[in-house]
Design a protein around this motif. Structure first.
Motif, mmCIF file in Angstrom:
data_model
loop_
_atom_site.group_PDB
_atom_site.id
_atom_site.type_symbol
_atom_site.label_atom_id
_atom_site.label_comp_id
_atom_site.label_asym_id
_atom_site.label_seq_id
_atom_site.Cartn_x
_atom_site.Cartn_y
_atom_site.Cartn_z
ATOM 1 N N ARG A 10 -3.595 -12.621 -8.768
ATOM 2 C CA ARG A 10 -2.273 -12.818 -9.512
ATOM 3 C C ARG A 10 -1.864 -11.308 -10.025
ATOM 4 O O ARG A 10 -0.699 -11.026 -9.957
ATOM 5 C CB ARG A 10 -2.484 -13.563 -10.694
ATOM 6 C CG ARG A 10 -1.263 -14.013 -11.522
ATOM 7 C CD ARG A 10 -1.788 -14.763 -12.517
ATOM 8 N NE ARG A 10 -2.808 -14.534 -13.256
ATOM 9 C CZ ARG A 10 -3.580 -15.396 -14.194
ATOM 10 N NH1 ARG A 10 -3.179 -16.524 -14.459
ATOM 11 N NH2 ARG A 10 -4.716 -14.689 -14.842
ATOM 12 N N SER A 12 -1.760 -10.031 -13.286
ATOM 13 C CA SER A 12 -1.061 -9.740 -14.331
ATOM 14 C C SER A 12 -1.515 -8.649 -14.954
ATOM 15 O O SER A 12 -0.732 -7.922 -16.038
ATOM 16 C CB SER A 12 -0.887 -11.366 -15.195
ATOM 17 O OG SER A 12 -2.314 -11.554 -15.701
ATOM 18 N N ASN A 13 -2.774 -8.582 -15.054
ATOM 19 C CA ASN A 13 -3.310 -7.376 -15.758
ATOM 20 C C ASN A 13 -2.901 -5.875 -15.181
ATOM 21 O O ASN A 13 -2.592 -4.961 -15.914
ATOM 22 C CB ASN A 13 -5.049 -7.399 -15.805
ATOM 23 C CG ASN A 13 -5.423 -8.128 -17.004
ATOM 24 O OD1 ASN A 13 -5.314 -7.632 -18.037
ATOM 25 N ND2 ASN A 13 -6.158 -9.244 -16.476
ATOM 26 N N GLY A 87 -9.118 -8.160 -12.239
ATOM 27 C CA GLY A 87 -9.337 -9.388 -11.556
ATOM 28 C C GLY A 87 -9.847 -9.279 -10.014
ATOM 29 O O GLY A 87 -9.186 -9.953 -9.265
ATOM 30 N N ILE A 107 -12.366 -5.956 -16.601
ATOM 31 C CA ILE A 107 -12.176 -6.515 -17.916
ATOM 32 C C ILE A 107 -12.471 -8.182 -17.748
ATOM 33 O O ILE A 107 -12.302 -8.404 -16.397
ATOM 34 C CB ILE A 107 -10.546 -6.718 -18.213
ATOM 35 C CG1 ILE A 107 -10.399 -7.417 -19.530
ATOM 36 C CG2 ILE A 107 -9.789 -7.399 -17.199
ATOM 37 C CD1 ILE A 107 -9.070 -7.199 -20.239
ATOM 38 N N LEU A 170 -5.670 -14.239 -21.837
ATOM 39 C CA LEU A 170 -4.963 -13.521 -20.994
ATOM 40 C C LEU A 170 -4.014 -12.659 -21.727
ATOM 41 O O LEU A 170 -3.888 -11.426 -21.514
ATOM 42 C CB LEU A 170 -4.362 -14.198 -20.030
ATOM 43 C CG LEU A 170 -3.770 -13.567 -18.674
ATOM 44 C CD1 LEU A 170 -4.950 -12.810 -18.041
ATOM 45 C CD2 LEU A 170 -2.815 -14.450 -17.929
HETATM 46 C C1 GAR Z 1 -8.134 -11.850 -15.725
HETATM 47 O O1 GAR Z 1 -8.448 -13.058 -16.642
HETATM 48 C C2 GAR Z 1 -9.428 -11.335 -15.838
HETATM 49 O O2 GAR Z 1 -10.134 -11.152 -17.103
HETATM 50 C C3 GAR Z 1 -10.350 -12.066 -14.804
HETATM 51 O O3 GAR Z 1 -9.687 -12.483 -13.898
HETATM 52 C C4 GAR Z 1 -8.408 -12.717 -14.320
HETATM 53 C C5 GAR Z 1 -7.381 -12.068 -13.487
HETATM 54 O O4 GAR Z 1 -5.978 -12.063 -13.631
HETATM 55 N N1 GAR Z 1 -11.474 -11.216 -14.251
HETATM 56 C C6 GAR Z 1 -12.768 -11.568 -14.270
HETATM 57 O O5 GAR Z 1 -12.991 -12.984 -14.149
HETATM 58 C C7 GAR Z 1 -13.757 -10.700 -13.722
HETATM 59 N N2 GAR Z 1 -14.964 -11.120 -13.769
HETATM 60 P P1 GAR Z 1 -4.798 -11.472 -13.155
HETATM 61 O O6 GAR Z 1 -5.037 -11.338 -11.678
HETATM 62 O O7 GAR Z 1 -3.585 -12.129 -13.649
HETATM 63 O O8 GAR Z 1 -5.128 -9.993 -13.800
#
Ligand code: GAR
Length: 202
Positions: A10, A12-13, A87, A107, A170
């Motif tokens: 996704r 979002s980070n 992510g 993260i 998140l």
């Molecule tokens: C986030 O919650 C991140 O912390 C997690 O995946 C998600 C990615 O969201 N990462 C892990 O679990 C790594 N072990 P995003 O693609 O929207 O940033």
């Protein structure tokens, strides 16, 4: 400081980082966003900001090692000084970590060292903890085991399921990840073995 990002989904980070950068709040230059997934939304987000993207789908390589070598070569060519995992859901090998000549950040959506690995929000709900959160850490050769830079807590409510907790976590991820990158880019992080000291302005 030239920053590259690896993301699998996704994004979002990544978006939170790019938003702060656009607002002039993040003193880094984003030199590239790579993914192991060709359809990662993170790639579209990066392209909207005019950032170079590259994909490294595992199925295009004979083995992990040749995929990782390709990623490392690309990171070197684009001048990476800081690698940000946002992510990125493929575990990097010890060999990758040793060969990378720049710090790697990750993260993770739990208060490490609790609940490393997959589905940390589900693990937290099932364990029954009353507080959870997220952790920004340097990546070492272990699983979510590197030195901790920043953590932020959120409450866990009795009625929470894993998705509700994930959404609450998140939101705070989106503030602490840019904060951690800012601290590093501004030279406000000192490492003493496992301990990471944040040099705050007094
Ligand atoms: C986030 O919650 C991140 O912390 C997690 O995946 C998600 C990615 O969201 N990462 C892990 O679990 C790594 N072990 P995003 O693609 O929207 O940033």
């Amino acid at each position: 400081m030239k920053a590259a990002v690896l993301a699998s989904g996704r994004g979002s980070n990544l978006q939170a980082l790019l938003d702060e950068w656009q607002d002039g709040q993040l003193p880094v230059e984003f030199v590239g966003v790579g993914s192991n997934k060709i359809d990662a939304e993170a790639l579209t987000r990066a392209e909207r900001f005019g950032i170079q993207v590259r994909t490294f789908p595992r199925e295009s390589y004979a083995d992990n090692s040749s995929q990782e070598t390709d990623i490392l070569n690309w990171l070197e060519v684009i001048g990476t000084e800081l690698l940000i995992l946002a992510g990125y859901m493929q575990v990097l090998s010890s060999d990758f970590i040793r060969r990378a000549e720049y710090p790697i950040l990750n993260i993770h959506p739990s208060l490490l060292p609790s609940f490393p690995g997959l589905h940390p929000q589900k693990q937290a709900v099932e364990y029954g903890v009353k507080v959870s959160g997220c952790t920004v850490h340097f990546v070492d050769e272990g699983m979510d085991s590197g030195p901790i830079i920043l953590q932020e807590t959120v409450p866990v409510f009795a009625e929470d399921d894993a998705d509700q907790l994930a959404a609450r976590i998140l939101k705070v991820e989106h503030t602490i990840y840019p904060e951690a990158v800012r601290l590093i880019a501004n030279g406000k992080i000192k490492r003493e073995g496992r301990r990471v000291i944040v040099l705050r302005d007094s």
